[in-house]
Every structure is written in structure tokens, then in C-alpha cells.
Design an enzyme around this catalytic site. Structure first.
Site, short mmCIF file in Angstrom:
data_model
loop_
_atom_site.label_atom_id
_atom_site.label_comp_id
_atom_site.label_asym_id
_atom_site.label_seq_id
_atom_site.Cartn_x
_atom_site.Cartn_y
_atom_site.Cartn_z
CG ASN A 36 95.63 46.20 22.62
OD1 ASN A 36 95.05 47.18 22.17
ND2 ASN A 36 96.20 46.19 23.81
N GLY A 37 96.70 47.34 19.55
CA GLY A 37 97.72 48.34 19.31
C GLY A 37 97.51 49.05 17.99
CG ASP A 77 89.92 59.26 33.92
OD1 ASP A 77 90.34 59.60 32.81
OD2 ASP A 77 88.75 58.89 34.12
CB CYS A 121 91.68 45.83 21.04
SG CYS A 121 91.25 46.90 19.63
CE1 TYR A 166 88.22 56.60 30.79
CE2 TYR A 166 89.15 55.36 28.97
CZ TYR A 166 88.06 55.92 29.61
OH TYR A 166 86.81 55.80 29.05
N GLY A 173 87.03 47.52 24.85
CA GLY A 173 86.46 47.64 23.51
C GLY A 173 85.01 47.22 23.48
#
Length: 503
Positions: free
Chosen positions: A101-102, A366, A2, A257, A28
Site C-alpha cells: 500500500n503506497g 470531509d 490500498c 477521509y 480499494g
């Protein structure tokens, strides 16, 4: 994966947050939200979709205040409903909004203790709400009418003790200030910056440096593992690094990426890292593919473009941008549901026929995760009359689930899991296939920033830096993932059938 951003300013911050989220949209596309605080009251707008779909002039005008945070989401745990969109809010103690985020790896244990010991209610299946309630309960236990920096640091220490996994967090506490912290290994990124407006200092914290730069904030530093930053409502800045912290081990896949090429993560230019990836992959192609006749190098846009240009330069082979990307189709990697991803590939990329006809093509990707995209692209390239189709990946094979916040947790979804490179080549329809070596990938980042020597490499080698990921955990995760994926595919199929019947 995110994107989060928090701004402490001396003027209204909603537009600054919006502009920063626009620079993080690649992280996101499922949902977006902004929360601001004015006179100890929160103003919150969030919903499913891109930021341009969630926000308009009317609801932006309602986001009052000089302090706030924003979030763009794609789902890694729970569902993709609007109820899961962030920021999250709790009213006790003080009132807290929270962006994360995570991904946490011990959610069931935390949930049980939240219910039975802390007596807190959860309204969603999101691990972000779980972490918010751990943080809120830790502040409650401090018992301060208005918490100071020591109360904040102690509460975050309790979060570190109870929450395992990878996380970057930004929170605003009504009437208190802004708090940001990073997990004990520094897996998920978080960068801090400042700017001076009218002689006063303003602060921003975000997932990537580009979010700061778009609004003129100077990068101060990336948060260290276990570091917490507290900015009081009076603008006083405090920092603390947990004694529980480990050596920094950022997610290697961020550089491959996830991050934008114009970002700097933990001191390393993502652009330079991808140049280095191309250099090392070209050297491997020279060593191992001397027998392979390549006429043209073509990237699979857009993340692989930098590495592909370097490969073409090093091999002295023409480079062509011959797969034209439709910018109005989102990143297929983060689309919910395999059927939706597959349907979007041909809408997303369109080939230029003369670049392929009668030629031996080297496609540069990638990474290869599920294999859906590369398989469809190889089929498209052959339809354009390519003689041979060779494929190179700037990353090693992705063989293991990710548990720290990237949407690839089920081994059954990973095309490389349990296969040799030759089997993979056959599976995707390539004449030859070559991958970057893991050590070369790590060296690509270390050469860009010598201070980075350790990484989370779990998706490539199955080594999980937090040390708490067991086979039993992965099996449970995969079962849950498969059940959720089946539901998503059923919903997507139903929508597709209904839409087609109306055409």
C-alpha cells in the site's frame, strides 16, 4: 490507498483474510487478491472487482495453508488491469508473495538499476512489483539457503535505501515466514496484533485496526517508521527499527477521509479525530459566519457525518441525514475516470425533498478534491428548493498533488489549485464556502493522540516529508497522469455509448 492484511496462524487462514479484507474494502474497489502458503507452495487467487466478485466458495477452497496475505486495490500508478492486481509473486529467491500500500517516488531510477545491474525482469508497470524485486534481489545478495532474522532485516534496510516514498508492505517467503515493514516516515498505516487459539499465538498485520478486530485479534502496536516485523515459519517473532527512520509523520488525509471511523491509526481514534474536526470547524463558523443564517446541517455521507453532527450540536442547529446513500455504488473518489465518477454521483446520493425546500442549508463535506461531487450535490439541493446553500469542509483546500499513494496526483484535477475560496465557491455553485484551518486539522489528531505531532500535509501545503519531490517530478507525473486519464475517459465513454445503444 490500498488495503493489505497478513495472517500467521495455526489453522487455515483464507477465511480470516477474506473477513479482514471485507473490513478494508473501502480502501480499494478496483481489484482484490489472496495468497496462501501450504507446504512451501503458494496458492493465489486475484481479479478485478470487489471481494464478493473475486472470491467464491470454489476458489476460496483452493487457498490452502496457515499463513497468507490479502490485498484490495485501487490504482495510483500503472493501469487498472487484472495484471496489476496484488499480491505479486516472484520465484527467486525461495518464492515470495508481496502486498503493498503506497507509492514510490523514484521508480524510474530503480527500474533502470533493476534491469541493468540486478538483471531482474518486470512484467507490469506497478511500483509494487518494482519494490518486490528490490526486496527479492536484496535477499539473493545475502546468499542464505534459509534466511534468518538478520538476513530479513538487512534486506529490508536495502529496500529503505533504494525505495523512496510512502509504503506499507506485507510479504510471505515460502518456507521462511512472514515479513511486514513500514516506510521511514510512517506515512502509510500498518498495525500489528495477536490472538491465542488453542494455546498458540497467531498474528495479524493490516492497514487498519478494524481488520484485526473483526477476527478477535488484539492490537499490539502500530508499526513505527522504518520498523520491520518478521514471523518465522516456526512462529518466532522478531522486530527491528531502521536507523534510517525519521520522526513519525502519518498521512493527514487518512484521518479526514481514507480510514473508517471505527479504526484507530497510530493510537488515534479516527472517530474522535472527526469529532474534533467538527468542533474546530464549528468554532470557525461562529467566528466568521455570524451573518450567515443556517436552518439545517446536512452531511455529505458518509465520511463527513461525524463532523457534521458535532457542528450541528455546537451551533445548536438541527441535523438531518437528508442525502440518502445507495450503499451499492462505490466511493466516487476512488473510481477510475472523471466521467465514471460524475455519472455515479446521482446514483449514489438521493435527496429527501422536504429537508431542503425553502431552507438555508449547510452542507458538510470531509474534503473537496476534484469538485465533481460537491458541484453535483449543490445542483441537486437547489433542485429541491433550497433557499441558500452553504458549504463547509472538515479539511483545508486540497491544492497540491499527492505522491504517496492517494489518487490525486495531477494539479489540473484539483479544483482548489490556484483559486481563492471565493472563486471556489462560485465554481461549485455555493453561496458561501468555508474550510478548516490546517493547524486546527492537525490539532484534531494531536488532541486525540498527543504522541502524534508531525504529519504528511503535502496535499494541503505542498510540503513533502520525504524531501525528494521536485517541480520537475510533479510536472512529469502530471503529464503521465493526464495521458492515462484521457485513455481512461475514452474507454469509459466507449463503454457508456455501447451500453446505452443496447437499452
Amino acid at each position: 490507498m490500498c488495503g493489505i492484511v497478513g495472517v500467521f496462524g495455526h489453522n487455515p487462514v483464507s477465511q480470516v483474510i477474506y473477513d479482514s479484507l471485507s473490513m478494508l474494502q473501502h480502501r480499494g474497489q478496483d481489484a482484490a487478491g489472496i495468497a496462501t502458503c501450504f507446504e512451501d507452495r503458494f496458492y493465489l487467487e486475484k481479479g478485478n472487482g470487489l471481494i464478493t466478485e473475486v472470491f467464491d466458495a470454489a476458489n476460496m477452497a483452493r487457498l490452502l495453508g496457515n499463513i497468507g496475505l490479502g490485498h484490495v486495490r485501487y490504482p495510483t500508478a500503472g493501469c487498472a488491469s487484472v495484471a496489476e492486481a496484488q499480491p505479486f509473486y516472484v520465484n527467486s529467491p525461495y518464492g515470495i508473495v508481496f502486498a503493498h500500500n503506497g507509492n514510490l517516488t523514484n521508480v524510474p531510477d530503480i527500474v533502470e538499476s533493476l534491469f541493468h545491474t540486478d538483471m531482474r525482469h518486470l512484467n507490469t508497470t506497478s511500483d509494487s512489483e518494482v519494490m518486490l524485486n528490490v526486496f527479492a534481489h536484496a535477499l539473493t545478495r545475502r546468499g542464505a539457503v534459509k534466511p534468518n532474522e538478520f538476513d530479513i532485516f538487512a534486506a529490508v534496510e536495502e529496500v529503505h535505501r533504494r525505495c523512496k516514498g510512502g509504503y506499507a508492505v506485507i510479504s510471505v517467503i515460502a518456507g521462511v515466514g512472514m515479513v511486514a515493514f513500514r516506510d521511514l516516515h510512517g506515512i502509510r498505516p500498518l498495525v500489528f496484533g495477536s490472538r491465542t487459539e488453542g494455546g498458540k499465538t497467531e498474528y495479524m498485520i493490516a492497514s487498519e485496526s478494524v481488520a484485526l478486530q473483526v477476527s478477535g485479534f488484539k492490537i499490539e502496536h502500530d508499526l513505527a517508521p522504518g520498523e520491520v516485523i518478521f514471523i518465522s515459519d516456526a512462529g518466532e517473532l522478531y522486530t527491528h527499527v531502521s536507523l534510517q527512520a525519521h520522526e513519525k509523520a502519518p498521512c493527514l488525509f487518512e484521518y479526514v477521509y481514507l480510514a473508517r471511523p471505527d479504526s484507530t491509526l497510530d493510537g488515534a481514534s479516527v472517530y474522535q479525530c472527526r469529532i474534533n474536526m467538527g468542533t474546530k470547524l464549528a468554532a470557525k463558523i461562529k467566528r466568521e459566519w455570524a451573518h450567515v443564517p443556517i436552518d439545517v446541517v446536512i452531511p455529505i455521507p458518509s465520511t463527513s457525518r461525524v463532523a457534521a453532527q458535532e457542528i450541528a450540536t455546537r451551533l445548536n442547529i438541527p441535523y438531518r441525514d437528508a442525502l440518502v446513500r445507495n450503499r451499492y455504488v462505490g466511493r466516487t473518489f476512488i473510481m477510475p475516470g472523471q466521467a465514471m465518477r460524475k455519472q455515479s454521483i446521482r446514483r449514489k446520493l438521493n435527496p429527501i425533498p422536504q429537508a431542503f425546500e425553502g431552507k438555508n442549508i449547510l452542507l458538510v463535506d470531509d474534503s473537496i478534491v476534484r469538485g465533481t461531487t460537491i458541484r453535483e450535490i449543490i445542483a441537486m439541493v437547489r433542485e429541491q428548493g433550497a433557499k441558500k446553500v452553504y458549504v463547509s469542509s472538515a479539511a483545508p483546500p486540497v491544492r497540491f498533488p499527492n505522491v504517496y499513494g492517494i489518487d490525486m496526483p495531477a494539479r489540473s484535477e484539483l479544483i482548489a489549485n490556484g483559486k481563492t475560496v471565493q472563486q471556489l465557491a462560485t465554481d461549485i455553485g455555493a453561496d458561501e464556502l468555508i474550510f478548516q484551518d490546517l493547524q486546527d486539522l492537525k490539532d484534531s489528531i494531536t488532541e486525540a493522540e498527543p504522541g502524534l505531532a508531525h504529519f504528511d500535509t503535502s496535499v494541503f501545503d505542498g510540503t513533502y516529508v520525504t524531501g525528494d519531490v521536485t517541480e520537475e517530478y510533479l510536472a512529469t507525473l502530471e503529464k503521465q497522469r493526464n495521458e492515462a486519464a484521457k485513455h481512461t475517459e475514452d474507454v469509459a465513454s466507449h463503454i457508456t455509448r455501447n451500453f446505452s445503444s443496447r437499452l
